[in-house]
Design a protein around this motif. Structure first.
Motif, PDB file in Angstrom:
ATOM      1  N   GLN A   1      -5.836   6.536   7.279  1.00 50.59           N
ATOM      2  CA  GLN A   1      -4.937   7.610   7.707  1.00 50.59           C
ATOM      3  C   GLN A   1      -4.169   8.228   6.538  1.00 50.59           C
ATOM      4  N   ASN A   2      -3.691   7.368   5.606  1.00 53.37           N
ATOM      5  CA  ASN A   2      -2.734   7.841   4.602  1.00 53.37           C
ATOM      6  C   ASN A   2      -3.332   8.148   3.233  1.00 53.37           C
ATOM      7  N   ILE A   3      -4.502   7.615   2.958  1.00 55.60           N
ATOM      8  CA  ILE A   3      -5.113   7.898   1.656  1.00 55.60           C
ATOM      9  C   ILE A   3      -6.362   8.763   1.829  1.00 55.60           C
ATOM     10  N   PHE A   4      -7.114   8.521   2.906  1.00 52.82           N
ATOM     11  CA  PHE A   4      -8.348   9.291   3.149  1.00 52.82           C
ATOM     12  C   PHE A   4      -8.176  10.374   4.212  1.00 52.82           C
ATOM     13  N   ASP A   5      -6.918  10.638   4.609  1.00 58.34           N
ATOM     14  CA  ASP A   5      -6.607  11.705   5.583  1.00 58.34           C
ATOM     15  C   ASP A   5      -7.432  11.601   6.862  1.00 58.34           C
ATOM     16  N   GLY A   6      -7.673  10.387   7.311  1.00 55.16           N
ATOM     17  CA  GLY A   6      -8.372  10.172   8.582  1.00 55.16           C
ATOM     18  C   GLY A   6      -9.879  10.224   8.481  1.00 55.16           C
TER      19      GLY A   6
ATOM     20  N   LEU B   1      -6.221   0.991 -12.776  1.00 53.76           N
ATOM     21  CA  LEU B   1      -5.581   2.287 -13.046  1.00 53.76           C
ATOM     22  C   LEU B   1      -4.593   2.244 -14.210  1.00 53.76           C
ATOM     23  N   ASN B   2      -4.221   1.020 -14.599  1.00 45.85           N
ATOM     24  CA  ASN B   2      -3.207   0.887 -15.644  1.00 45.85           C
ATOM     25  C   ASN B   2      -3.816   1.148 -17.022  1.00 45.85           C
ATOM     26  N   GLU B   3      -3.624   2.370 -17.505  1.00 40.80           N
ATOM     27  CA  GLU B   3      -4.218   2.747 -18.794  1.00 40.80           C
ATOM     28  C   GLU B   3      -3.553   2.019 -19.962  1.00 40.80           C
ATOM     29  N   ASN B   4      -2.346   1.480 -19.735  1.00 39.00           N
ATOM     30  CA  ASN B   4      -1.653   0.770 -20.814  1.00 39.00           C
ATOM     31  C   ASN B   4      -2.149  -0.666 -20.968  1.00 39.00           C
TER      32      ASN B   4
ATOM     33  N   ASP C   1      -0.424  12.084  -9.540  1.00 42.56           N
ATOM     34  CA  ASP C   1      -1.518  12.996  -9.188  1.00 42.56           C
ATOM     35  C   ASP C   1      -2.893  12.348  -9.402  1.00 42.56           C
ATOM     36  N   LYS C   2      -3.016  11.087  -8.910  1.00 46.96           N
ATOM     37  CA  LYS C   2      -4.281  10.353  -9.096  1.00 46.96           C
ATOM     38  C   LYS C   2      -4.911   9.967  -7.754  1.00 46.96           C
ATOM     39  N   THR C   3      -4.575  10.710  -6.692  1.00 51.59           N
ATOM     40  CA  THR C   3      -5.067  10.345  -5.362  1.00 51.59           C
ATOM     41  C   THR C   3      -6.592  10.331  -5.305  1.00 51.59           C
ATOM     42  N   GLU C   4      -7.235  11.326  -5.917  1.00 52.83           N
ATOM     43  CA  GLU C   4      -8.705  11.372  -5.889  1.00 52.83           C
ATOM     44  C   GLU C   4      -9.308  10.187  -6.642  1.00 52.83           C
ATOM     45  N   THR C   5      -8.666   9.803  -7.741  1.00 51.46           N
ATOM     46  CA  THR C   5      -9.139   8.628  -8.504  1.00 51.46           C
ATOM     47  C   THR C   5      -9.010   7.378  -7.641  1.00 51.46           C
ATOM     48  N   LEU C   6      -7.882   7.260  -6.925  1.00 53.77           N
ATOM     49  CA  LEU C   6      -7.663   6.110  -6.054  1.00 53.77           C
ATOM     50  C   LEU C   6      -8.734   6.056  -4.964  1.00 53.77           C
ATOM     51  N   LYS C   7      -9.032   7.210  -4.369  1.00 52.14           N
ATOM     52  CA  LYS C   7     -10.074   7.261  -3.322  1.00 52.14           C
ATOM     53  C   LYS C   7     -11.409   6.767  -3.878  1.00 52.14           C
ATOM     54  N   ALA C   8     -11.740   7.238  -5.076  1.00 47.06           N
ATOM     55  CA  ALA C   8     -13.015   6.839  -5.695  1.00 47.06           C
ATOM     56  C   ALA C   8     -13.055   5.327  -5.903  1.00 47.06           C
ATOM     57  N   TYR C   9     -11.935   4.756  -6.349  1.00 51.84           N
ATOM     58  CA  TYR C   9     -11.878   3.300  -6.551  1.00 51.84           C
ATOM     59  C   TYR C   9     -12.038   2.562  -5.222  1.00 51.84           C
ATOM     60  N   LEU C  10     -11.330   3.057  -4.189  1.00 47.77           N
ATOM     61  CA  LEU C  10     -11.369   2.385  -2.890  1.00 47.77           C
ATOM     62  C   LEU C  10     -12.739   2.468  -2.221  1.00 47.77           C
TER      63      LEU C  10
ATOM     64  N   LEU D   1       0.824  -1.213   0.000  1.00 46.44           N
ATOM     65  CA  LEU D   1       0.000   0.000   0.000  1.00 46.44           C
ATOM     66  C   LEU D   1       0.857   1.261   0.000  1.00 46.44           C
ATOM     67  N   ARG D   2       1.985   1.212   0.715  1.00 42.34           N
ATOM     68  CA  ARG D   2       2.870   2.385   0.738  1.00 42.34           C
ATOM     69  C   ARG D   2       3.386   2.682  -0.674  1.00 42.34           C
ATOM     70  N   SER D   3       3.779   1.613  -1.374  1.00 42.88           N
ATOM     71  CA  SER D   3       4.276   1.770  -2.746  1.00 42.88           C
ATOM     72  C   SER D   3       3.159   2.279  -3.667  1.00 42.88           C
ATOM     73  N   LEU D   4       1.953   1.720  -3.488  1.00 42.20           N
ATOM     74  CA  LEU D   4       0.801   2.149  -4.298  1.00 42.20           C
ATOM     75  C   LEU D   4       0.504   3.629  -4.065  1.00 42.20           C
ATOM     76  N   LYS D   5       0.506   4.015  -2.787  1.00 41.94           N
ATOM     77  CA  LYS D   5       0.201   5.413  -2.443  1.00 41.94           C
ATOM     78  C   LYS D   5       1.206   6.375  -3.083  1.00 41.94           C
ATOM     79  N   GLU D   6       2.494   6.020  -2.995  1.00 38.88           N
ATOM     80  CA  GLU D   6       3.539   6.885  -3.561  1.00 38.88           C
ATOM     81  C   GLU D   6       3.409   6.974  -5.090  1.00 38.88           C
ATOM     82  N   ALA D   7       3.140   5.827  -5.721  1.00 42.02           N
ATOM     83  CA  ALA D   7       3.017   5.812  -7.190  1.00 42.02           C
ATOM     84  C   ALA D   7       1.830   6.664  -7.642  1.00 42.02           C
TER      85      ALA D   7
END
Length: 860
Positions: free
Chosen positions: A223-228, A618-621, A126-135, A115-121
């Motif tokens: 804590q780390n993706i949804f800011d608590g 998320l992998n558009e390729n 700049d896809k944090t909001e997209t990730l939140k929507a998926y989660l 998850l740490r690696s996913l969050k950093e990638a």
């Protein structure tokens, strides 16, 4: 200091420690036979040298006794072989514990796929909001099954856990004591476990592993993706089959199901109670202490009285949120993380802990259903027309979809009918006591038609869910033919107005289970996986057409031959043509202990599953396979299927399994409550064979046929026609095909044909053995050519090293097993009346099964 390569970390933290602790273990005085620990290394060396020289297992065993133990009587020799088996079983446990202890060091807990690696990638793109929507809509569900592929009793699991901790802290005295304890703790079960026993042993993992690892993962995401902030979706949850899976298991009763649900609720309340007591010691402030004490008292009372009315999960969360608000306003947010963590756990586990699935075979349902209809008509009920059985399937489906009424269970005499109908009542009871999530799915295995689904639909409504059906029906498609027909079955269901109305009430979600294990047994490795891939595409297409979200639930086993293998890569490779809002898969036997047996391995592998599903989205390729690649993949699957089918139809196929393998000994191992085959026929019938003993028997022979047979022949066609580049293009551009090939490599890596080379000279089975060996050699050569590797599993040296150590540990065990099998064959020919002697060698075979089963745990 730079991180060392994974193989170096494995050698330093696993291999070297195993060599040290094993040398201590070998010197412990466990038994009445002197020098067993001294003699085993000599026997191991004799095995290695013997196979290198081309000797057979019988010669190797006889050479060992002649060289080192010439004065022993035959009885004493057999006794020593049993002692060797006991030692080797415990060596496997020792290696398990060392590997578990080193897991976070060997595997990078913050590396790729975590998850740490996913969050950093995601952050860098700049896809944090997209990730939140998926989660907010994505889920991973692992479903623990009772399928018996591991036999460790509870006491041994406890020793593994204690050894793991002692090894982590290098506590040599404690390790010494635990190794001595291990030597004296019995492994063998004298009677089969009941389904309830199986449930209790798996609940151990829920209580001691998943409760913490699920909580940690969810806390991290919050804590780390949804800011608590609050997350409505649970993201990860657990399914549970022991006590609910009655497919082919006559010992699972409605009483068992209710008992397991009660145990699950009691266990989660116990965990909450422990956490509440910890909070009580910390939250000693005004206005808060009495609220925590009140919660503690309620949970305590519910645990002791099973009184579900004192508190609901939502009330529990509401009370905790009240405490949280006061802590934030009045007490500087002290211990806020502890409160949040408990709220998250209640959100994840409710009062059910795990969702209990019910499963039964469509053929069993059909018999029950028809008996039920006959009984109702005999008793003058007007629910079904008198000519029901004479109607077409289409007309029957129409009647079942419009069914109304209630039935009285007292009128039924047939035991199977009562068990099925009382199970439906049990589902309703569990929902009322533990919450709807506790039991809300019914899987129909061997599902072939729309009628199979609608029979269950009608039974559920007539027995317990008259107006409001709060149960999802999940058809399981297993054989190659059923996978072909699956989209048509689902279209008929989606266009049925009453079934469509039911789906709408359930959020327009439809679970479809796909059976990799039986698919592989039926169609061979490539065709099973490709057949399921294509079925998923077509099922996705038909589901989207009717605005239904299909949820694929994969019946994946442990080893690649049962659909397991590199599971994370498999999910990351599926592409956009397959619905992927949820990842659901079965986890069983040694896969539970190897991939999820400790909090570290559980957290790591769950994170890998979450990441693989999200990367796939998320992998558009990842645009899926090109048309040319699809044609090559399809052609390979068809050619492989033809080769495997011809092999399966060989007149020697079943006799070879029955007489040259350990197949018939699986029933004697007492590792599971289920019978080892489905039918009651005394003769071996292929369709009755369960996938586990089938795959396991090939594994014990070290031939691993289901993981590669047909692959070599399919690849050879492309080599012969000068089109091998087309397969290389497929391998280099399709991560799906690449994953299949890597899994097949794992099966080949675990094969060792020197063990059974003597069979080549057998007058009856020699040609058949040569046929298998030729396909093995061909598959190995062409897979190496395809990948460009010099040796199998070159891309995963640490995984290969682990397999090599395990294979080395069990080599003497397999030698003893083959020696015993050969002795049985000789005695049955020359002295069939010597039942006592035959029984001794049969015991050797049965006892030697276990260590090898457990040693293959790193196969998923």
């Amino acid at each position: 200091m730079p991180t060392q390569p994974k193989l170096t970390r494995f050698k330093q933290n696993v291999l070297s420690k195993y060599q040290i602790y094993n040398s201590i273990f070998m010197t412990l005085p466990f038994d009445t036979i002197s020098k067993t620990g001294v003699l085993l290394p000599l026997f191991h060396e004799t095995c290695e040298k013997g196979f290198a020289n081309g000797d057979n297992p019988t010669t190797i065993v006889e050479t060992f006794f002649k060289k080192y133990q010439a004065r022993r009587s035959e009885e004493s020799q057999i006794s020593l072989l049993f002692r060797f088996i006991q030692y080797i079983e415990r060596q496997v446990v020792l290696f398990d514990a060392i590997e578990d202890a080193a897991f976070p060091i060997v595997n990078n807990m913050d590396g790729i796929g975590t998850l740490r690696s996913l969050k950093e990638a995601i952050k860098s793109e700049d896809k944090t909001e997209t990730l939140k929507a998926y989660l907010e809509e994505f889920k991973v569900r692992i479903v623990l099954t009772a399928h018996p592929t591991q036999f460790y009793p509870g006491a041994v699991l406890g020793i593994i856990t204690d050894l793991d901790n002692a090894i982590k802290s290098n506590d040599l005295l404690k390790i010494n004591d635990l190794l001595a304890q291990l030597g004296k703790t019995p492994f063998f079960k004298h009677k089969k476990p009941t389904p309830y026993d199986e449930a209790v042993s798996l609940i151990w993992y829920l209580e001691n592993v998943f409760y913490e690892s699920f909580g940690r993962i969810f806390d991290y995401i919050q804590q780390n993706i949804f800011d608590g902030n609050t997350i409505e979706n649970d993201i990860i949850n657990i399914g549970f089959w022991p006590g609910g899976d009655r497919d082919g298991n006559p010992f699972v009763t409605p009483v068992t199901t209710l008992k397991v649900a009660t145990r699950l609720k009691h266990t989660i309340l116990k965990n909450y109670y422990t956490d509440i007591r910890k909070l009580k010691r910390k939250l000693t402030f005004r206005e808060v202490d009495n609220k925590v004490a009140d919660l503690e008292a309620k949970i305590h009372a519910m645990r002791n009285n099973n009184n579900s009315h004192l508190l609901t999960p939502s009330e529990f969360i509401s009370n905790l949120k009240d405490i949280k608000d006061i802590i934030i306003k009045e007490h500087q947010s002290l211990y806020l993380n502890d409160i949040n963590s408990l709220i998250n756990k209640v959100h994840l586990f409710g009062f059910h802990f795990a969702s209990l699935d019910i499963r039964q075979d469509s053929r069993a349902h059909d018999a029950v259903f028809n008996n039920m209809v006959d009984t109702l008509i005999e008793h003058g009920s007007d629910i079904f027309p008198e000519n029901y059985h004479d109607l077409s399937e289409k007309d029957q489906v129409k009647i079942l979809s419009e069914i109304k009424g209630e039935i009285n269970l007292d009128i039924f005499q047939d035991e199977d009918v009562l068990k099925t109908l009382q199970t439906i009542k049990a589902i309703k009871t569990i929902q009322e006591t533990n919450g709807e999530r506790a039991a809300n799915r019914y899987i129909i295995s061997n599902n072939q038609t729309t009628l199979n689904v609608m029979q269950l639909f009608a039974m559920l409504k007539l027995v317990a869910f008259h107006e409001d059906l709060t149960v999802d029906i999940g058809p399981l498609f297993e054989t190659i033919e059923d996978l072909e027909n699956a989209p048509q079955v689902m279209e008929e269901l989606y266009t049925n107005p009453n079934y469509a109305a039911h789906l709408k009430k359930r959020g327009n979600k439809q679970t479809i289970m796909l059976g990799f294990s039986d698919g592989t047994k039926d169609g061979g490795y490539l065709m099973a996986n490709w057949g399921i891939f294509k079925a998923k595409e077509r099922l996705t297409e038909v589901s989207r057409k009717y605005d239904v979200t299909v949820i694929f639930f994969d019946g994946r086993g442990g080893p690649p031959a049962r659909g397991g293998g590199k599971t994370h890569q498999f999910y990351a490779s599926l592409g956009p043509t397959i619905e992927d809002k949820e990842v659901q898969l079965t986890i069983q036997g040694q896969t539970i202990s190897s991939n999820f047996g400790t909090q570290d391995s559980s957290q790591y592998n769950l994170e890998q599953l979450i990441s693989s599903g999200i990367y796939n989205r998320l992998n558009e390729n990842n645009i899926g396979m090109s048309e040319e690649n699809r044609m090559v993949m399809n052609d390979l699957a068809v050619r492989s299927y033809k080769t495997y089918s011809d092999f399966k139809s060989h007149p020697m196929f079943l006799p070879y399994l029955e007489r040259m393998s350990t197949l018939k000994y699986y029933a004697k191992t007492n590792i599971g409550s289920r019978p080892s085959k489905r039918g009651k026929s005394t003769e071996l019938v292929f369709s009755d064979l369960r996938a586990i003993p089938f795959v396991g028997s090939w594994s014990q022979l070290k031939q691993n046929v289901p993981g590669f047979f047909g692959v070599g022949t399919a690849l050879k066609h492309y080599e012969d026609t000068g089109n091998f580049e087309k397969v290389k293009q497929l391998y280099n551009s399709s991560s799906f095909f690449k994953t299949l090939i890597e899994n097949s490599m794992m099966s080949l890596s675990k094969s060792f044909f020197d063990l059974t080379k003597y069979m080549a000279d057998d007058p009856e089975f020699g040609e058949f053995w040569k046929l298998i060996f030729a396909e093995y050699e061909l598959s190995k050569r062409l897979i190496l050519k395809l990948t460009g590797y010099k040796e199998l599993m070159e891309e995963e040296p640490a995984g290969k090293a682990s397999i090599d150590v395990r294979e080395s540990i069990v080599l003497p065990l397999l030698t003893i097993q083959q020696f015993a099998l050969k002795k049985i064959q000789e005695l049955q020919k020359t002295n069939p009346d010597d039942k006592d002697q035959i029984e001794v060698f049969e015991k050797l075979v049965t006892r030697s099964l276990f260590g090898n089963i457990n040693a293959s745990r790193n196969s998923a």
